[in-house]
Design an enzyme around this catalytic site. Structure first.
Site, PDB file in Angstrom:
ATOM      1  N   SER A 142      -4.882 -11.999   5.257  1.00 15.92           N
ATOM      2  CA  SER A 142      -5.960 -11.435   6.084  1.00 15.92           C
ATOM      3  C   SER A 142      -6.854 -12.569   6.536  1.00 15.92           C
ATOM      4  O   SER A 142      -6.870 -13.648   5.917  1.00 15.92           O
ATOM      5  CB  SER A 142      -6.777 -10.453   5.249  1.00 15.92           C
ATOM      6  OG  SER A 142      -7.983 -10.116   5.909  1.00 15.92           O
ATOM      7  N   TYR A 155     -11.071  -6.796  -2.541  1.00 17.90           N
ATOM      8  CA  TYR A 155     -10.091  -7.084  -1.480  1.00 17.90           C
ATOM      9  C   TYR A 155     -10.170  -8.559  -1.077  1.00 17.90           C
ATOM     10  O   TYR A 155      -9.156  -9.248  -0.969  1.00 17.90           O
ATOM     11  CB  TYR A 155     -10.394  -6.189  -0.277  1.00 17.90           C
ATOM     12  CG  TYR A 155      -9.454  -6.340   0.900  1.00 17.90           C
ATOM     13  CD1 TYR A 155      -8.234  -5.667   0.934  1.00 17.90           C
ATOM     14  CD2 TYR A 155      -9.783  -7.136   1.995  1.00 17.90           C
ATOM     15  CE1 TYR A 155      -7.377  -5.782   2.022  1.00 17.90           C
ATOM     16  CE2 TYR A 155      -8.938  -7.262   3.086  1.00 17.90           C
ATOM     17  CZ  TYR A 155      -7.739  -6.574   3.097  1.00 17.90           C
ATOM     18  OH  TYR A 155      -6.888  -6.694   4.175  1.00 17.90           O
TER      19      TYR A 155
HETATM   20  P1  NAD Z   1      -1.593   0.663   5.733  1.00 18.05           P
HETATM   21  O1  NAD Z   1      -2.534   1.404   4.860  1.00 18.05           O
HETATM   22  O2  NAD Z   1      -0.896   1.398   6.812  1.00 18.05           O
HETATM   23  O3  NAD Z   1      -0.485  -0.087   4.873  1.00 18.05           O
HETATM   24  C1  NAD Z   1      -0.555  -0.353   3.500  1.00 18.05           C
HETATM   25  C2  NAD Z   1       0.741   0.112   2.872  1.00 18.05           C
HETATM   26  O4  NAD Z   1       0.766  -0.271   1.505  1.00 18.05           O
HETATM   27  C3  NAD Z   1       0.874   1.642   2.933  1.00 18.05           C
HETATM   28  O5  NAD Z   1       2.147   1.967   3.458  1.00 18.05           O
HETATM   29  C4  NAD Z   1       0.771   2.052   1.471  1.00 18.05           C
HETATM   30  O6  NAD Z   1       1.510   3.215   1.154  1.00 18.05           O
HETATM   31  C5  NAD Z   1       1.334   0.821   0.777  1.00 18.05           C
HETATM   32  N1  NAD Z   1       0.958   0.752  -0.621  1.00 18.05           N
HETATM   33  C6  NAD Z   1      -0.263   1.008  -1.171  1.00 18.05           C
HETATM   34  N2  NAD Z   1      -0.190   0.863  -2.501  1.00 18.05           N
HETATM   35  C7  NAD Z   1       1.087   0.514  -2.797  1.00 18.05           C
HETATM   36  C8  NAD Z   1       1.768   0.234  -4.005  1.00 18.05           C
HETATM   37  N3  NAD Z   1       1.136   0.286  -5.173  1.00 18.05           N
HETATM   38  N4  NAD Z   1       3.081  -0.090  -3.936  1.00 18.05           N
HETATM   39  C9  NAD Z   1       3.729  -0.140  -2.765  1.00 18.05           C
HETATM   40  N5  NAD Z   1       3.133   0.127  -1.580  1.00 18.05           N
HETATM   41  C10 NAD Z   1       1.825   0.447  -1.613  1.00 18.05           C
HETATM   42  O7  NAD Z   1      -2.463  -0.517   6.352  1.00 18.05           O
HETATM   43  P2  NAD Z   1      -1.989  -1.890   7.037  1.00 18.05           P
HETATM   44  O8  NAD Z   1      -3.143  -2.316   7.854  1.00 18.05           O
HETATM   45  O9  NAD Z   1      -0.672  -1.764   7.676  1.00 18.05           O
HETATM   46  O10 NAD Z   1      -1.930  -2.877   5.788  1.00 18.05           O
HETATM   47  C11 NAD Z   1      -0.806  -3.670   5.480  1.00 18.05           C
HETATM   48  C12 NAD Z   1      -1.252  -5.030   4.981  1.00 18.05           C
HETATM   49  O11 NAD Z   1      -1.943  -5.705   6.045  1.00 18.05           O
HETATM   50  C13 NAD Z   1      -2.229  -4.992   3.795  1.00 18.05           C
HETATM   51  O12 NAD Z   1      -1.873  -5.968   2.850  1.00 18.05           O
HETATM   52  C14 NAD Z   1      -3.559  -5.343   4.432  1.00 18.05           C
HETATM   53  O13 NAD Z   1      -4.440  -5.972   3.543  1.00 18.05           O
HETATM   54  C15 NAD Z   1      -3.102  -6.293   5.532  1.00 18.05           C
HETATM   55  N6  NAD Z   1      -4.092  -6.458   6.595  1.00 18.05           N
HETATM   56  C16 NAD Z   1      -4.392  -5.433   7.443  1.00 18.05           C
HETATM   57  C17 NAD Z   1      -5.341  -5.642   8.429  1.00 18.05           C
HETATM   58  C18 NAD Z   1      -5.733  -4.565   9.409  1.00 18.05           C
HETATM   59  O14 NAD Z   1      -6.726  -4.741  10.143  1.00 18.05           O
HETATM   60  N7  NAD Z   1      -5.019  -3.445   9.497  1.00 18.05           N
HETATM   61  C19 NAD Z   1      -5.988  -6.874   8.552  1.00 18.05           C
HETATM   62  C20 NAD Z   1      -5.661  -7.883   7.664  1.00 18.05           C
HETATM   63  C21 NAD Z   1      -4.713  -7.674   6.682  1.00 18.05           C
END
Ligand code: NAD
Length: 261
Positions: A142, A155
């Site tokens: 991130s 986080y």
């Molecule tokens: P999201 O909530 O759609 O995806 C997160 C996924 O992780 C979900 O599918 C959830 O079911 C899964 N998950 C949660 N706990 C779990 C576990 N214990 N075991 C296996 N899977 C598990 O949101 P996203 O934005 O797609 O996030 C994905 C990654 O991207 C994360 O690591 C997040 O920190 C990172 N990220 C997202 C953003 C953003 O703005 N969306 C920015 C920076 C980083």
């Protein structure tokens, strides 16, 4: 483009958002993809449905649980016949003033976002060493690897830790053909951001801080992962590539507010 033809891949948390986009993108580039999910089998099935036929299957596991991760790797490597790329994507967050954080929430966020990626990386590296032909570990980090995130301290800690894990593992295994890199997304339109993506006022506020003036799409992050997984990135290891519309560029300095002009 079929840059990932013949590659066997595991993507964690691939039932929604960025993980879903990565899994589909990798399959379209020729990879065979194991789609990990925790809850939400429907989402994982939708991920597989978005792939060319026969290139994906689902596998359930909580990435923070050692025995479940071990069982997942046994299942995935048996079905795929090996592993070439691990994508540590699963992640969670929960807002809370830092002085009110419950340790149960703190432990859960560190468990999913940091322990989980390490557990999966450890298992993947064991497979890579046994196969003797290198491999790739990619971490979904991130911008909060480097930008502090008040009220999301758990986080923020996990993403800072992820940078160190990326660099430490990259250095330790570079001589055995194992590359370890990370992608640092900015504000991306996914379910983790439900607090603002469908609210015009809140979204406008978020986007006003982004130099490129807009939130990003999951596909714009998946394409960076595809590049890093491919042999086109064969000389890159230990790096985080920020895909954030300029968020890491100290946006407040767009205007020379301290130079006396
Ligand atoms: P999201 O909530 O759609 O995806 C997160 C996924 O992780 C979900 O599918 C959830 O079911 C899964 N998950 C949660 N706990 C779990 C576990 N214990 N075991 C296996 N899977 C598990 O949101 P996203 O934005 O797609 O996030 C994905 C990654 O991207 C994360 O690591 C997040 O920190 C990172 N990220 C997202 C953003 C953003 O703005 N969306 C920015 C920076 C980083």
């Amino acid at each position: 483009m079929e840059r990932l033809k013949g590659k066997n891949v595991l993507v964690t948390g691939a039932s929604s958002g960025i993980g879903q986009a990565i899994a589909i993108r990798f399959a379209k580039e020729g990879a065979s993809v194991a789609v990990n999910y925790f809850r939400g089998k429907d989402g994982a099935d939708a991920t597989v449905a978005g792939m060319p036929a026969g290139q994906g299957f689902t596998v359930q596991a909580d990435v923070s649980d050692e025995s479940q991760v071990k069982a997942m790797f046994a299942d995935v490597t048996a079905k795929l016949g090996g592993l070439d790329v691990l994508v540590n994507n699963a992640g969670i967050q929960k807002p809370c003033p830092s002085h009110e954080v419950e340790m149960m929430d703190f432990d859960r966020i560190l468990g999913v976002n940091l322990r989980g990626p390490f557990l999966c990386a450890r298992e993947a590296i064991r497979v890579f060493l046994k196969q003797g032909k290198g491999g790739v570990v990619l971490n979904n980090s991130s911008v909060h690897e480097v930008i502090p995130k008040p009220k999301y301290v758990s986080y923020s800690i996990t993403k800072g830790g992820m940078e160190n894990m990326t660099r430490s593992l990259a250095l330790e295994y570079a001589d055995r053909g194992i590359r370890v890199n990370a992608v640092g997304p900015g504000a991306i339109v996914t379910p983790i951001n439900l607090a603002w993506i469908n609210n015009d006022k809140a979204r406008g506020e978020v986007e006003s801080h982004i130099p490129m003036g807009r939130a990003g799409g999951s596909d714009e992050i998946a394409s960076v992962f595809a590049f890093l997984a491919s042999d086109e990135a064969s000389y890159i290891t230990g790096q985080t590539i920020f895909a954030c519309g300029g968020l890491t560029l100290f946006p407040e300095f767009r205007v020379a507010w301290a130079s006396g002009e």
